[in-house]
Enzyme design. Structure first.
Site, PDB file in Angstrom:
ATOM      1  N   CYS A 171      70.278  54.415   3.199  1.00 27.48           N
ATOM      2  CA  CYS A 171      71.359  54.948   4.006  1.00 27.48           C
ATOM      3  C   CYS A 171      70.961  54.732   5.465  1.00 27.48           C
ATOM      4  O   CYS A 171      69.964  55.302   5.931  1.00 27.48           O
ATOM      5  CB  CYS A 171      71.553  56.435   3.706  1.00 27.48           C
ATOM      6  SG  CYS A 171      72.849  57.165   4.734  1.00 27.48           S
ATOM      7  N   GLY A 172      71.708  53.883   6.154  1.00 26.48           N
ATOM      8  CA  GLY A 172      71.337  53.485   7.520  1.00 26.48           C
ATOM      9  C   GLY A 172      71.489  54.610   8.525  1.00 26.48           C
ATOM     10  O   GLY A 172      70.625  54.817   9.393  1.00 26.48           O
ATOM     11  N   ASN A 211      71.390  48.216  -0.397  1.00 23.13           N
ATOM     12  CA  ASN A 211      72.483  48.720  -1.236  1.00 23.13           C
ATOM     13  C   ASN A 211      73.663  47.730  -1.141  1.00 23.13           C
ATOM     14  O   ASN A 211      73.748  46.927  -0.204  1.00 23.13           O
ATOM     15  CB  ASN A 211      72.882  50.151  -0.839  1.00 23.13           C
ATOM     16  CG  ASN A 211      73.302  50.263   0.612  1.00 23.13           C
ATOM     17  OD1 ASN A 211      73.156  49.335   1.398  1.00 23.13           O
ATOM     18  ND2 ASN A 211      73.831  51.404   0.991  1.00 23.13           N
ATOM     19  N   ASN A 221      79.889  49.743  -2.025  1.00 21.61           N
ATOM     20  CA  ASN A 221      80.517  50.317  -0.829  1.00 21.61           C
ATOM     21  C   ASN A 221      81.468  49.239  -0.296  1.00 21.61           C
ATOM     22  O   ASN A 221      81.075  48.072  -0.176  1.00 21.61           O
ATOM     23  CB  ASN A 221      79.446  50.627   0.219  1.00 21.61           C
ATOM     24  CG  ASN A 221      78.379  51.576  -0.314  1.00 21.61           C
ATOM     25  OD1 ASN A 221      78.620  52.768  -0.431  1.00 21.61           O
ATOM     26  ND2 ASN A 221      77.207  51.046  -0.663  1.00 21.61           N
ATOM     27  N   GLU A 229      82.787  54.696   0.563  1.00 21.70           N
ATOM     28  CA  GLU A 229      81.386  54.694   0.120  1.00 21.70           C
ATOM     29  C   GLU A 229      81.261  55.034  -1.359  1.00 21.70           C
ATOM     30  O   GLU A 229      81.883  56.009  -1.825  1.00 21.70           O
ATOM     31  CB  GLU A 229      80.572  55.724   0.913  1.00 21.70           C
ATOM     32  CG  GLU A 229      80.059  55.206   2.225  1.00 21.70           C
ATOM     33  CD  GLU A 229      78.950  56.088   2.782  1.00 21.70           C
ATOM     34  OE1 GLU A 229      78.063  56.531   2.024  1.00 21.70           O
ATOM     35  OE2 GLU A 229      78.992  56.331   3.991  1.00 21.70           O
ATOM     36  N   CYS A 232      79.264  54.354   8.158  1.00 13.98           N
ATOM     37  CA  CYS A 232      78.260  53.950   7.176  1.00 13.98           C
ATOM     38  C   CYS A 232      77.362  52.935   7.878  1.00 13.98           C
ATOM     39  O   CYS A 232      77.834  51.868   8.288  1.00 13.98           O
ATOM     40  CB  CYS A 232      78.939  53.341   5.950  1.00 13.98           C
ATOM     41  SG  CYS A 232      77.775  52.717   4.727  1.00 13.98           S
ATOM     42  N   GLY A 233      76.084  53.260   8.014  1.00 14.11           N
ATOM     43  CA  GLY A 233      75.181  52.397   8.779  1.00 14.11           C
ATOM     44  C   GLY A 233      74.890  51.087   8.072  1.00 14.11           C
ATOM     45  O   GLY A 233      74.944  50.009   8.686  1.00 14.11           O
ATOM     46  N   THR A 234      74.550  51.156   6.776  1.00 16.96           N
ATOM     47  CA  THR A 234      74.320  49.908   6.051  1.00 16.96           C
ATOM     48  C   THR A 234      75.617  49.100   6.027  1.00 16.96           C
ATOM     49  O   THR A 234      75.597  47.869   6.118  1.00 16.96           O
ATOM     50  CB  THR A 234      73.834  50.171   4.607  1.00 16.96           C
ATOM     51  OG1 THR A 234      74.691  51.150   3.995  1.00 16.96           O
ATOM     52  CG2 THR A 234      72.399  50.677   4.581  1.00 16.96           C
TER      53      THR A 234
HETATM   54  N1  LIG Z   1      76.993  55.470  -0.331  1.00 15.88           N
HETATM   55  C1  LIG Z   1      75.899  54.573  -0.117  1.00 15.88           C
HETATM   56  C2  LIG Z   1      74.677  55.225   0.447  1.00 15.88           C
HETATM   57  C3  LIG Z   1      74.902  55.826   1.821  1.00 15.88           C
HETATM   58  C4  LIG Z   1      75.143  54.780   2.919  1.00 15.88           C
HETATM   59  C5  LIG Z   1      75.165  55.435   4.280  1.00 15.88           C
HETATM   60  N2  LIG Z   1      76.257  56.258   4.578  1.00 15.88           N
HETATM   61  C6  LIG Z   1      74.738  54.542   5.412  1.00 15.88           C
HETATM   62  O1  LIG Z   1      74.837  55.004   6.567  1.00 15.88           O
HETATM   63  O2  LIG Z   1      74.236  53.446   5.186  1.00 15.88           O
HETATM   64  C7  LIG Z   1      75.518  53.888  -1.427  1.00 15.88           C
HETATM   65  O3  LIG Z   1      75.725  54.457  -2.516  1.00 15.88           O
HETATM   66  O4  LIG Z   1      75.000  52.771  -1.370  1.00 15.88           O
END
Ligand SMILES: N[C@@H](CCC[C@H](N)C(=O)O)C(=O)O
Length: 286
Positions: free
Chosen positions: A85-86, A158, A191, A209, A218-220
């Site tokens: 989670c980024g 992810n 996602n 997500e 969502c960072g990633t």
């Molecule tokens: N929902 C994502 C994990 C969380 C990602 C996050 N919000 C971010 O900031 O990257 C998953 O299940 O891969």
């Protein structure tokens, strides 16, 4: 649970998290407990849980303990486990600073996606070195309200599917996961990001997500969007030899993403702690 459970609440560009400090990994977190904590009406509320555990005390992170003292055991709001989670890892590092475990500067954090190096800047922004993106050939077609788009497959530890749209409104309500096919491309779920242009090297996105529905950031996902947009724009750093920097607007703010010619991706944005307290054990057990 017999004794009160300490928690904090934090967010990064309004991707919000319940933070559970548990250095010795003593707290059991079955999916139902995570979902209860993340419930926005009956619980504390959050897009996920950042379970803060010493790497040496967690079976999934023991082998990383020499490189990173702390492990981010990330859970989505529905209780499912995610690799990375980024925004979470930036908020996690902010918590370590808040708790006095680290000072401003470089912090290695163990995650299921490997060690991430986070830099806590004195000006309050937090930068994380996310590692490299992987771009599997197989993509999907995403459909919302009768419109369909091809989506680029980008893995940031992810899985992500990135679809370019004319207007972010075309993503619809995002109350439910938009259907995509072939489903077999993402056996572990995905996602899904919808991206619209805002200007040169500047885009805006919305995201559904996995395990949390629509979130405000969502960072990633923002990194996946920057990578897919650079490929679309003919600005792949591995080809041009030049870093590509994109400003990515999310519903909860702005993230700045740079991909370097060696593939390393850096993401910068805010990360704040907003509250702390204790969870009522009787409520949690109910
Ligand atoms: N929902 C994502 C994990 C969380 C990602 C996050 N919000 C971010 O900031 O990257 C998953 O299940 O891969």
């Amino acid at each position: 649970m017999t004794s009160p459970l300490a928690f904090l609440k934090g967010h990064g560009t309004e991707n919000d998290f319940v933070i559970l400090p548990d250095p010795e990994n003593a707290v059991d977190l079955p999916p139902a407990v995570v979902a209860r904590l993340c419930d926005r009406r009956a619980g504390i509320g959050g897009d996920g849980v950042l379970h803060v555990v010493r790497s040496a005390a967690h079976p999934e992170a023991k082998h990383l303990a020499d490189e990173a003292e702390w492990f981010m055991d990330y859970r989505n709001a529905d209780g499912s486990v995610a690799e990375m989670c980024g925004n979470g890892v930036r908020v996690f590092a902010r918590y370590l600073q808040h708790a006095g475990h680290v000072t401003a500067g470089e912090v290695p954090v163990a995650t299921r996606g490997g060690i991430k190096h986070v830099h806590l800047d004195k000006n309050g922004s937090v930068t994380v070195r996310m590692g490299k993106a992987v771009l599997p050939e197989a993509g999907v077609t995403v459909t919302v309200d009768g419109r369909s788009w091809p989506a680029r497959n980008v893995n940031m530890g992810n899985p992500h599917a990135v679809a370019f749209v004319e207007s972010l409104d075309h993503a619809g309500s995002l109350d439910a996961e938009p259907p995509y096919e072939p489903a077999a491309v993402y056996p572990e779920g995905v996602n899904i990001e919808f991206v619209a242009d805002r200007g040169p090297r500047h885009v805006a996105m919305r995201v559904h997500e996995r395990g949390a529905a629509e979130t405000r950031s969502c960072g990633t996902g923002a990194c996946a969007v920057a990578v897919a947009t650079a490929r679309r724009d003919g600005a792949d750093p591995a080809v041009t030899g030049m870093p590509a920097t994109y400003t990515v607007d999310v519903l909860g703010g702005t993230l700045v993403i740079t991909e370097h010619p060696d593939g390393e991706i850096e993401m910068t944005g805010p990360a704040v702690i907003v509250a702390e307290g204790t969870v009522e054990p009787t409520w949690l057990d109910a």
